[in-house]
Scaffold this motif. Structure first.
Motif, PDB file in Angstrom:
ATOM      1  N   LEU A  12     109.190 -31.046  36.759  1.00 39.05           N
ATOM      2  CA  LEU A  12     110.538 -31.085  36.197  1.00 39.05           C
ATOM      3  C   LEU A  12     111.441 -32.060  36.946  1.00 39.05           C
ATOM      4  O   LEU A  12     112.195 -32.824  36.331  1.00 39.05           O
ATOM      5  CB  LEU A  12     111.158 -29.686  36.189  1.00 39.05           C
ATOM      6  CG  LEU A  12     112.572 -29.574  35.622  1.00 39.05           C
ATOM      7  CD1 LEU A  12     112.597 -29.985  34.149  1.00 39.05           C
ATOM      8  CD2 LEU A  12     113.105 -28.169  35.797  1.00 39.05           C
ATOM      9  N   LEU A 136     119.210 -27.420  24.968  1.00 34.73           N
ATOM     10  CA  LEU A 136     118.515 -26.755  26.065  1.00 34.73           C
ATOM     11  C   LEU A 136     119.071 -27.182  27.426  1.00 34.73           C
ATOM     12  O   LEU A 136     119.241 -26.348  28.322  1.00 34.73           O
ATOM     13  CB  LEU A 136     117.008 -27.034  25.989  1.00 34.73           C
ATOM     14  CG  LEU A 136     116.279 -26.373  24.818  1.00 34.73           C
ATOM     15  CD1 LEU A 136     114.850 -26.894  24.723  1.00 34.73           C
ATOM     16  CD2 LEU A 136     116.307 -24.865  24.946  1.00 34.73           C
ATOM     17  N   LEU A 137     119.368 -28.468  27.594  1.00 33.00           N
ATOM     18  CA  LEU A 137     119.939 -28.939  28.852  1.00 33.00           C
ATOM     19  C   LEU A 137     121.318 -28.333  29.095  1.00 33.00           C
ATOM     20  O   LEU A 137     121.645 -27.946  30.226  1.00 33.00           O
ATOM     21  CB  LEU A 137     120.014 -30.472  28.873  1.00 33.00           C
ATOM     22  CG  LEU A 137     118.679 -31.192  29.015  1.00 33.00           C
ATOM     23  CD1 LEU A 137     118.861 -32.696  28.803  1.00 33.00           C
ATOM     24  CD2 LEU A 137     118.040 -30.913  30.361  1.00 33.00           C
ATOM     25  N   ARG A 139     122.388 -25.472  28.004  1.00 33.46           N
ATOM     26  CA  ARG A 139     122.191 -24.066  28.338  1.00 33.46           C
ATOM     27  C   ARG A 139     121.651 -23.904  29.756  1.00 33.46           C
ATOM     28  O   ARG A 139     122.102 -23.046  30.513  1.00 33.46           O
ATOM     29  CB  ARG A 139     121.237 -23.434  27.326  1.00 33.46           C
ATOM     30  CG  ARG A 139     121.420 -21.947  27.209  1.00 33.46           C
ATOM     31  CD  ARG A 139     120.720 -21.400  26.005  1.00 33.46           C
ATOM     32  NE  ARG A 139     119.419 -20.901  26.425  1.00 33.46           N
ATOM     33  CZ  ARG A 139     118.360 -20.830  25.654  1.00 33.46           C
ATOM     34  NH1 ARG A 139     118.412 -21.250  24.410  1.00 33.46           N
ATOM     35  NH2 ARG A 139     117.235 -20.352  26.109  1.00 33.46           N
ATOM     36  N   ALA A 140     120.693 -24.742  30.125  1.00 36.07           N
ATOM     37  CA  ALA A 140     120.084 -24.639  31.453  1.00 36.07           C
ATOM     38  C   ALA A 140     121.057 -25.032  32.560  1.00 36.07           C
ATOM     39  O   ALA A 140     121.072 -24.423  33.622  1.00 36.07           O
ATOM     40  CB  ALA A 140     118.825 -25.513  31.529  1.00 36.07           C
ATOM     41  N   SER A 141     121.893 -26.027  32.298  1.00 37.87           N
ATOM     42  CA  SER A 141     122.817 -26.486  33.346  1.00 37.87           C
ATOM     43  C   SER A 141     124.013 -25.560  33.489  1.00 37.87           C
ATOM     44  O   SER A 141     124.539 -25.392  34.584  1.00 37.87           O
ATOM     45  CB  SER A 141     123.273 -27.921  33.088  1.00 37.87           C
ATOM     46  OG  SER A 141     123.958 -28.023  31.863  1.00 37.87           O
ATOM     47  N   GLY A 142     124.453 -24.951  32.400  1.00 39.35           N
ATOM     48  CA  GLY A 142     125.569 -24.011  32.461  1.00 39.35           C
ATOM     49  C   GLY A 142     126.851 -24.665  32.945  1.00 39.35           C
ATOM     50  O   GLY A 142     126.913 -25.874  33.144  1.00 39.35           O
TER      51      GLY A 142
END
Length: 156
Positions: A12, A136-137, A139-142
């Motif tokens: 990743l 998705l990015l 959501r993942a980074s917040g």
């Protein structure tokens, strides 16, 4: 022996670093009209899209930029005619940051060039996959943590 694709294809950090490097190279030139590159762009974008002009302190907190750095950044954007510091009618000690017409025009132009550059960077994905990746990015980074200067990551 494992081939290089296998060793990096599931890493990743390598994937994100590679993508960010490609994005920086592609987008860097598009940011030319905005002082301070990505930091100036993100600040201008927040100011232009805000429902009402944010305070300087709110901008610093939202972007996770040190207040002193924010002052210099705003000085540069004001000197370029992209934003203006306006007194808050409710508290004259507070300065609200408003986009100028020139700032809105520059942002619109830069965003068009950034979109083209991002299309080039993500050319291996379909439009639906690009939207999925962005969602998705996000959501993942917040949201940014207090004091987390996310603009610093983008500037390298």
């Amino acid at each position: 022996m494992t081939d290089t694709t296998t060793r990096t294809g599931d890493d990743l950090g390598w994937q994100l670093g590679t993508l960010l490097g490609r994005w920086r190279d592609a987008v860097g030139e598009a940011l030319g009209p905005i002082p301070a590159g990505p930091r100036g762009y993100h600040l201008l974008r927040v100011v232009v899209t805000a429902a009402e002009p944010p305070s300087q302190a709110a901008l610093a907190a939202h972007l996770g930029i040190d207040r002193t750095v924010m002052t210099y950044l705003l000085d540069d954007l004001c000197a370029a005619g992209l934003v203006a510091r306006c007194p808050d009618p409710a508290d004259r000690r507070v300065r609200r940051i408003a986009a100028t017409d020139a700032g809105r025009n520059v942002l619109a132009d830069v965003e068009g060039r950034i979109a083209a550059a991002e299309d080039d960077v993500l050319q291996g994905l379909t439009p639906v996959e690009r939207d999925t990746l962005r969602a998705l990015l996000a959501r993942a980074s917040g949201p940014a943590e207090p004091g987390e200067d996310r603009c610093a990551v983008v500037t390298g």
